[in-house]
Design a protein around this motif. Structure first.
Motif, PDB file in Angstrom:
ATOM      1  N   GLY A   3       0.394  -6.778   0.092  1.00  0.00           N
ATOM      2  CA  GLY A   3      -0.584  -6.079  -0.751  1.00  0.00           C
ATOM      3  C   GLY A   3       0.097  -5.182  -1.762  1.00  0.00           C
ATOM      4  O   GLY A   3       0.145  -3.967  -1.594  1.00  0.00           O
ATOM      5  N   LEU A   4       0.669  -5.802  -2.805  1.00  0.00           N
ATOM      6  CA  LEU A   4       1.373  -5.026  -3.832  1.00  0.00           C
ATOM      7  C   LEU A   4       0.603  -5.037  -5.137  1.00  0.00           C
ATOM      8  O   LEU A   4       1.099  -4.581  -6.163  1.00  0.00           O
ATOM      9  N   GLY A   5      -0.624  -5.604  -5.123  1.00  0.00           N
ATOM     10  CA  GLY A   5      -1.376  -5.800  -6.371  1.00  0.00           C
ATOM     11  C   GLY A   5      -0.890  -7.082  -7.024  1.00  0.00           C
ATOM     12  O   GLY A   5       0.249  -7.507  -6.824  1.00  0.00           O
ATOM     13  N   ALA A   6      -1.787  -7.702  -7.777  1.00  0.00           N
ATOM     14  CA  ALA A   6      -1.431  -8.950  -8.445  1.00  0.00           C
ATOM     15  C   ALA A   6      -0.965  -8.638  -9.869  1.00  0.00           C
ATOM     16  O   ALA A   6      -1.479  -7.697 -10.481  1.00  0.00           O
ATOM     17  N   ARG A  13      -9.603   0.984 -13.023  1.00  0.00           N
ATOM     18  CA  ARG A  13      -9.653  -0.475 -13.092  1.00  0.00           C
ATOM     19  C   ARG A  13     -10.290  -0.946 -14.398  1.00  0.00           C
ATOM     20  O   ARG A  13     -10.273  -2.136 -14.691  1.00  0.00           O
ATOM     21  N   ASP A  61      -5.968  -0.878   1.857  1.00  0.00           N
ATOM     22  CA  ASP A  61      -6.713   0.352   1.545  1.00  0.00           C
ATOM     23  C   ASP A  61      -8.075   0.320   2.229  1.00  0.00           C
ATOM     24  O   ASP A  61      -8.559   1.332   2.722  1.00  0.00           O
ATOM     25  N   ARG A  89      -8.247  -3.281 -16.747  1.00  0.00           N
ATOM     26  CA  ARG A  89      -8.075  -4.670 -16.350  1.00  0.00           C
ATOM     27  C   ARG A  89      -9.388  -5.431 -16.417  1.00  0.00           C
ATOM     28  O   ARG A  89      -9.408  -6.629 -16.625  1.00  0.00           O
ATOM     29  N   LYS A 124       2.254  -8.850  -8.913  1.00  0.00           N
ATOM     30  CA  LYS A 124       3.515  -8.465  -8.270  1.00  0.00           C
ATOM     31  C   LYS A 124       3.662  -9.148  -6.902  1.00  0.00           C
ATOM     32  O   LYS A 124       4.718  -9.666  -6.547  1.00  0.00           O
ATOM     33  N   GLY A 138      -3.837  -7.952  -2.299  1.00  0.00           N
ATOM     34  CA  GLY A 138      -4.292  -6.868  -3.187  1.00  0.00           C
ATOM     35  C   GLY A 138      -4.464  -5.560  -2.453  1.00  0.00           C
ATOM     36  O   GLY A 138      -3.583  -5.124  -1.713  1.00  0.00           O
ATOM     37  N   GLY A 139      -5.635  -4.960  -2.619  1.00  0.00           N
ATOM     38  CA  GLY A 139      -5.875  -3.645  -2.020  1.00  0.00           C
ATOM     39  C   GLY A 139      -6.508  -3.701  -0.631  1.00  0.00           C
ATOM     40  O   GLY A 139      -7.114  -2.728  -0.202  1.00  0.00           O
ATOM     41  N   ARG A 198     -16.580  -1.201  -7.400  1.00  0.00           N
ATOM     42  CA  ARG A 198     -15.144  -0.856  -7.451  1.00  0.00           C
ATOM     43  C   ARG A 198     -14.817  -0.119  -8.744  1.00  0.00           C
ATOM     44  O   ARG A 198     -13.967   0.762  -8.768  1.00  0.00           O
ATOM     45  N   GLY A 227       4.322  -0.311   0.339  1.00  0.00           N
ATOM     46  CA  GLY A 227       4.634  -1.154  -0.814  1.00  0.00           C
ATOM     47  C   GLY A 227       5.422  -0.469  -1.910  1.00  0.00           C
ATOM     48  O   GLY A 227       5.425  -0.938  -3.058  1.00  0.00           O
ATOM     49  N   TYR A 228       6.050   0.657  -1.591  1.00  0.00           N
ATOM     50  CA  TYR A 228       6.848   1.366  -2.597  1.00  0.00           C
ATOM     51  C   TYR A 228       8.258   1.500  -2.037  1.00  0.00           C
ATOM     52  O   TYR A 228       8.452   2.174  -1.025  1.00  0.00           O
ATOM     53  N   GLY A 235       0.815  -1.213   0.000  1.00  0.00           N
ATOM     54  CA  GLY A 235       0.000   0.000   0.000  1.00  0.00           C
ATOM     55  C   GLY A 235       0.850   1.265   0.000  1.00  0.00           C
ATOM     56  O   GLY A 235       2.073   1.217   0.197  1.00  0.00           O
TER      57      GLY A 235
HETATM   58  N1  UDP Z   1       0.749  -1.312  -4.494  1.00  0.00           N
HETATM   59  C1  UDP Z   1       1.930  -1.296  -3.783  1.00  0.00           C
HETATM   60  N2  UDP Z   1       3.109  -1.225  -4.479  1.00  0.00           N
HETATM   61  C2  UDP Z   1       3.152  -1.194  -5.840  1.00  0.00           C
HETATM   62  C3  UDP Z   1       1.934  -1.235  -6.556  1.00  0.00           C
HETATM   63  C4  UDP Z   1       0.737  -1.306  -5.851  1.00  0.00           C
HETATM   64  O1  UDP Z   1       1.926  -1.341  -2.573  1.00  0.00           O
HETATM   65  O2  UDP Z   1       4.256  -1.122  -6.393  1.00  0.00           O
HETATM   66  C5  UDP Z   1      -0.508  -1.413  -3.741  1.00  0.00           C
HETATM   67  C6  UDP Z   1      -1.513  -0.301  -3.985  1.00  0.00           C
HETATM   68  O3  UDP Z   1      -1.210   0.814  -3.179  1.00  0.00           O
HETATM   69  C7  UDP Z   1      -2.813  -0.993  -3.594  1.00  0.00           C
HETATM   70  C8  UDP Z   1      -2.554  -2.443  -3.970  1.00  0.00           C
HETATM   71  O4  UDP Z   1      -1.164  -2.585  -4.147  1.00  0.00           O
HETATM   72  O5  UDP Z   1      -2.985  -0.915  -2.210  1.00  0.00           O
HETATM   73  C9  UDP Z   1      -3.233  -2.896  -5.262  1.00  0.00           C
HETATM   74  O6  UDP Z   1      -4.575  -2.833  -5.101  1.00  0.00           O
HETATM   75  P1  UDP Z   1      -5.603  -3.470  -6.110  1.00  0.00           P
HETATM   76  O7  UDP Z   1      -6.959  -3.269  -5.544  1.00  0.00           O
HETATM   77  O8  UDP Z   1      -5.323  -2.992  -7.494  1.00  0.00           O
HETATM   78  O9  UDP Z   1      -5.204  -5.007  -5.971  1.00  0.00           O
HETATM   79  P2  UDP Z   1      -5.495  -6.207  -6.954  1.00  0.00           P
HETATM   80  O10 UDP Z   1      -6.945  -6.089  -7.326  1.00  0.00           O
HETATM   81  O11 UDP Z   1      -4.547  -6.016  -8.094  1.00  0.00           O
HETATM   82  O12 UDP Z   1      -5.163  -7.433  -6.174  1.00  0.00           O
END
Ligand code: UDP
Length: 242
Positions: A162-165, A222, A192, A225, A167, A188-189, A215, A137-138, A110
């Motif tokens: 929670g870096l997003g899928a 989004r 958040d 995707r 990743k 994932g998110g 969402r 996550g950065y 996040g």
């Molecule tokens: N995120 C992160 N680092 C990154 C890219 C994304 O921490 O380099 C976080 C972003 O802040 C968010 C989450 O990853 O909290 C991705 O959320 P999303 O709802 O898109 O997740 P997904 O549906 O891809 O699983």
């Protein structure tokens, strides 16, 4: 516990929420490191062309049916109903079970400040839950190294990433050995939502299976995707005809 069912090459666990929570708690007891994935239809489509991701999903210890699209596909292919287990709900149930134990959790992912806020809120919601640390996550590679050393020192039982899928799945797969974490789960998110930055769909919308639509309105970025969804539907229909 439970059976596995493959949808477009991804082996899903067919479990009720209670069974899923028990399975996670069993994993915490053991001494093997485990990976849990919660792929939605977009990720299943992505895995068709991303061999590394498909490999990870096939080696994961638990693959949860997150998203109505997945349970729709299961019904279409088998004629049977499967309970949908949203990753967010699973994590909440596991926190509730963990709060009565000494097991520890770590929040990683996040935007800056989000994992911390999520940790504060979850400690309040589940008194007794031991969140031993958090990290956004950065990160640079130097910061990542520092984080891995911190994780090694803490060896959390439940590492939420929670870096997003995809990743997060790749990060867990490549680093879990170095972290000493018992379970790595891609969320994932979720941070958040836990932090209050993003609201989940109202319950009525969740029940109407319209969480994805909610969402989409809230986070129009989004849309790109979500274009994978029709592809998922046509691939499932095609695999049924085979
Ligand atoms: N995120 C992160 N680092 C990154 C890219 C994304 O921490 O380099 C976080 C972003 O802040 C968010 C989450 O990853 O909290 C991705 O959320 P999303 O709802 O898109 O997740 P997904 O549906 O891809 O699983």
């Amino acid at each position: 516990m439970g059976k596995k069912y493959r949808i477009l090459g991804v082996p899903f666990d067919v479990l009720t929420m209670t069974e899923a929570v028990l399975k996670v708690m069993e994993m915490m007891k053991g001494d093997k490191q485990r990976i849990i994935c919660t792929p939605n239809p977009e990720i299943v489509v992505e895995a068709q062309s991303d061999k590394e991701l498909m490999g990870i999903l096939n080696q994961a210890d638990m693959v949860v049916m997150d998203g109505t699209g997945i349970t729709w596909a299961y019904k279409k292919l088998t004629g049977e109903k499967a309970p949908r287990i949203a990753g967010y709900d699973l994590v909440q149930e596991v926190f509730s079970a963990m709060s009565k134990t000494d097991y520890t959790a770590y929040f990683f992912g996040g935007k800056p400040g989000v994992a911390k806020k999520a940790a504060i809120n979850m400690r309040k919601k589940y008194p007794g839950l031991k969140i031993v640390g958090f990290h956004d996550g950065y990160f640079t590679s130097a910061e990542e190294m520092k984080l891995i050393l911190e994780l090694k020192r803490l060896s959390p039982d439940f590492l939420l990433v929670g870096l997003g899928a995809p990743k997060q799945e790749k990060w867990i797969y490549n680093n879990i050995r170095l972290t000493g974490a018992k379970i790595g789960i891609g969320v994932g998110g979720c941070f958040d939502v836990m932090s209050g930055e993003v609201k989940r769909a109202p319950e009525t919308m969740q029940k109407m299976k319209l969480e994805w639509f909610y969402r989409l309105i809230k986070q129009p970025t989004r849309a790109g995707r979500m274009m994978r969804l029709p592809k998922f539907v046509s691939m499932v229909n095609k695999s049924k005809r085979k």
